[in-house]
Enzyme design. Structure first.
Site, PDB file in Angstrom:
ATOM      1  N   ASP A  92       0.955  -1.584   0.051  1.00 46.39           N
ATOM      2  CA  ASP A  92      -0.451  -0.641  -0.096  1.00 46.39           C
ATOM      3  C   ASP A  92       0.455   1.383   0.120  1.00 46.39           C
ATOM      4  OD1 ASP A  92       0.556  -0.597   3.133  1.00 46.39           O
ATOM      5  OD2 ASP A  92      -0.931   1.675   3.448  1.00 46.39           O
ATOM      6  N   GLU A 156      -0.078  -0.351   5.452  1.00 47.86           N
ATOM      7  CA  GLU A 156       1.062  -0.254   6.540  1.00 47.86           C
ATOM      8  C   GLU A 156       0.714   1.715   6.530  1.00 47.86           C
ATOM      9  OE1 GLU A 156       4.417   1.728   8.119  1.00 47.86           O
ATOM     10  OE2 GLU A 156       3.458   2.219   6.359  1.00 47.86           O
TER      11      GLU A 156
HETATM   12  N1  BES Z   1       8.054   3.696   5.689  1.00 42.25           N
HETATM   13  C1  BES Z   1       8.482   4.753   6.180  1.00 42.25           C
HETATM   14  C2  BES Z   1       8.491   4.390   7.741  1.00 42.25           C
HETATM   15  C3  BES Z   1       9.725   5.909   7.269  1.00 42.25           C
HETATM   16  C4  BES Z   1       9.552   6.916   7.479  1.00 42.25           C
HETATM   17  C5  BES Z   1      10.884   5.140   6.675  1.00 42.25           C
HETATM   18  C6  BES Z   1      10.850   7.797   7.297  1.00 42.25           C
HETATM   19  C7  BES Z   1      12.220   6.283   6.607  1.00 42.25           C
HETATM   20  C8  BES Z   1      12.094   7.460   6.777  1.00 42.25           C
HETATM   21  C9  BES Z   1       6.052   4.392   7.034  1.00 42.25           C
HETATM   22  O1  BES Z   1       6.158   3.522   5.082  1.00 42.25           O
HETATM   23  C10 BES Z   1       5.632   4.806   7.205  1.00 42.25           C
HETATM   24  O2  BES Z   1       5.088   6.195   6.200  1.00 42.25           O
HETATM   25  N2  BES Z   1       4.562   4.669   8.035  1.00 42.25           N
HETATM   26  C11 BES Z   1       3.620   5.214   8.709  1.00 42.25           C
HETATM   27  C12 BES Z   1       3.038   4.158  10.090  1.00 42.25           C
HETATM   28  C13 BES Z   1       1.858   5.453  10.420  1.00 42.25           C
HETATM   29  C14 BES Z   1       0.162   5.525   9.191  1.00 42.25           C
HETATM   30  C15 BES Z   1       1.050   4.198  11.830  1.00 42.25           C
HETATM   31  C16 BES Z   1       3.969   6.648   9.298  1.00 42.25           C
HETATM   32  O3  BES Z   1       4.805   6.513   9.755  1.00 42.25           O
HETATM   33  O4  BES Z   1       3.476   7.388   8.729  1.00 42.25           O
HETATM   34 MN    MN Z   2       6.843   2.389   3.685  1.00 41.68          MN
END
Ligand code: BES
Ligand code: MN
Length: 457
Positions: A92, A156
């Site tokens: 996603d 995710e």
């Molecule tokens: N891939 C990201 C996490 C990430 C953020 C890795 C910055 C490296 C740098 C992940 O897909 C993400 O964005 N997760 C969401 C989860 C949330 C909705 C609980 C986020 O961090 O906003």
């Molecule tokens: Mn991600």
């Protein structure tokens, strides 16, 4: 076995990975049925399942998780005594936001200035293809010396916990000796990095109501309770004058010990405009990786064009609150709820609803698999592995650490600062993709070798 080095085999696999990434990016797999048809996620999930079967995976399944999305699972058996490695990615993506601000269509992988642009190219469809490319390279070099499980999540980015709940209900499914989360990235382009900590997140919707209906702002303004005004007042109370997050009951004084992050580097990565100050206090890593951070990510209010001179009867906002390891998101959500309620002025009616959440995560970077990763990164990049924090969230990490306390969990990926994940014009560096795919292949080899040595075979 080919006589060419593994790096050349990986290089020869890049055109195929690029073609597949273009197919995957073409699905607008945003897991929010209010924004995109569910069929886009279904097509992406079906693509992943077919790709796993083509790779020889067994038990390939589309798992119906409690939030209504599907995760895709597969198992590739290796030598009987070999350890099991779980590879994680998500199919996603975030919504494209303002499509007119994209220089090329968000769901068409497009090469420009040596980068591949498209929503999800780095976060995290490229991460899935990094796993595939590493496995394919190993197959051409004598086979994959491990049992491999792959899990590819479908929500995710929503924080709705589908796969977390599913994993808790099926605790055997994702059991592994080591987990490679392919959803983070290098601290900067070309600096091989493992991520040692992730913040957790609470997503809270707050709605304010004050009147039965909107009123003329001249006839009533000045005495009529303004819901948008009340909301602005409440949201402003979440920060102090430096911009640091100040939520009653949440400690904002944590400190990060480890890799530094110079202010000027941060300003450049974040593209801060000249003359504009950074928020908060403490070092940059303290603020990004060791302290809570609140961000108002959406407001329901009349847009400027078409606005009428009215006192608003109702208004709403979506608030994201990140918390570092050591915080519990359940308690954090209660603190935020209470803070917002207490901050409501004028007896305004307030409704606060939890929309998503994920726990923070801290890795044990001294576990043996990290040695194999350090060797793999040194060989692939000719640079020493860096260990960095990360302020973003991947809720499943905490679930896996809780379910499998002995599993080693490593966080790597393709989201270096230039990838601009979640923003318009997200992109992937093909060089980084190639070197990280090689890194992962080398890691799997080194890890398998270290385990069989450890068992005295
Ligand atoms: N891939 C990201 C996490 C990430 C953020 C890795 C910055 C490296 C740098 C992940 O897909 C993400 O964005 N997760 C969401 C989860 C949330 C909705 C609980 C986020 O961090 O906003
Ligand atoms: Mn991600």
């Amino acid at each position: 076995m080919p006589t060419v080095p593994l790096s050349e085999t990986v290089a020869s696999l890049i055109p195929r990975a690029r073609a597949e990434l273009a197919e995957l990016v073409s699905f607008a797999s945003v897991a929010d049925a209010r924004q995109f048809p569910k069929s886009e996620c279904e097509k992406a999930a079906a693509w992943v399942a077919a790709a796993l079967r083509d790779e020889g995976f067994q038990d390939v399944a589309l798992l119906d998780t409690p939030d209504g999305t599907q995760s895709v699972y597969g198992f590739l058996p290796g030598p009987a005594e070999a350890p099991t490695v779980l590879l994680y990615a998500h199919y996603d993506v975030q919504p494209p936001l303002d499509e007119s601000a994209w220089l090329s269509p968000p769901f068409e992988l497009t090469e420009r200035d040596g980068r591949w642009y498209g929503r999800g190219a780095a976060d995290c469809k490229g991460g899935l293809l990094m796993h595939f490319t590493a496995l394919r390279a190993l197959k051409e070099h004598g086979g994959v010396p491990l049992n491999i499980k792959v899990i590819v999540e479908g929500s995710e980015e929503q924080g709705t916990g589908g796969l977390e709940r599913y994993a808790e209900e099926h605790p055997e499914l994702l059991a592994a000796d080591t987990v490679v989360i392919g959803d983070v990235g290098n601290f900067r382009l070309g600096l091989p990095t493992v991520t040692s900590s992730l913040r957790g997140m609470v997503l809270m919707e707050v709605r304010v109501a004050t009147l039965e209906g909107n009123l003329h702002s001249g006839q009533f303004g000045g005495a009529a309770p303004d819901a948008l005004g009340a909301l602005i007042h409440m949201l402003a109370s979440l920060r102090d004058e430096t911009g640091a997050t100040t939520i009653d009951g949440l400690d904002g004084t944590g400190e990060w010990s480890g890799l530094g992050y110079a202010e000027e580097d941060f300003r450049r990565d974040a593209k801060v405009l000249d003359g504009v100050e950074l928020l908060g206090n403490g070092t940059i890593p303290d603020r990004l990786w060791a302290r809570p951070a609140v961000t108002v990510i959406g407001i329901d209010a009349p847009p400027v064009v078409g606005a009428t001179p009215s006192v608003q009867a109702a208004a709403g906002a979506l608030v994201s609150l990140r918390v570092p390891p050591g915080f519990d998101v359940g308690k954090t959500a209660r603190a935020l709820t209470e803070h917002l309620r207490a901050a409501a002025p004028w007896g305004a009616r307030v409704e606060v609803t939890l929309r998503g959440s994920g726990q923070p995560f801290a890795a044990d970077t001294f576990s043996p698999a990290y040695r194999a990763m350090a060797e793999a990164m040194r060989e692939a990049y000719d640079e020493e592995m860096a260990v960095a924090g990360q302020g973003g969230s991947i809720p499943l990490c905490n679930t896996l650490a809780t379910l499998y306390p002995r599993a080693e969990i490593l966080l790597i990926g393709l989201s270096e600062p230039g990838a601009q994940i979640h923003a318009v014009n997200e992109s992937l560096s093909p060089q980084e993709f190639e070197r990280m795919s090689l890194t992962e292949a080398l890691f799997l080899l080194r890890y398998a070798a270290s385990q069989s040595a450890g068992q005295g075979v």
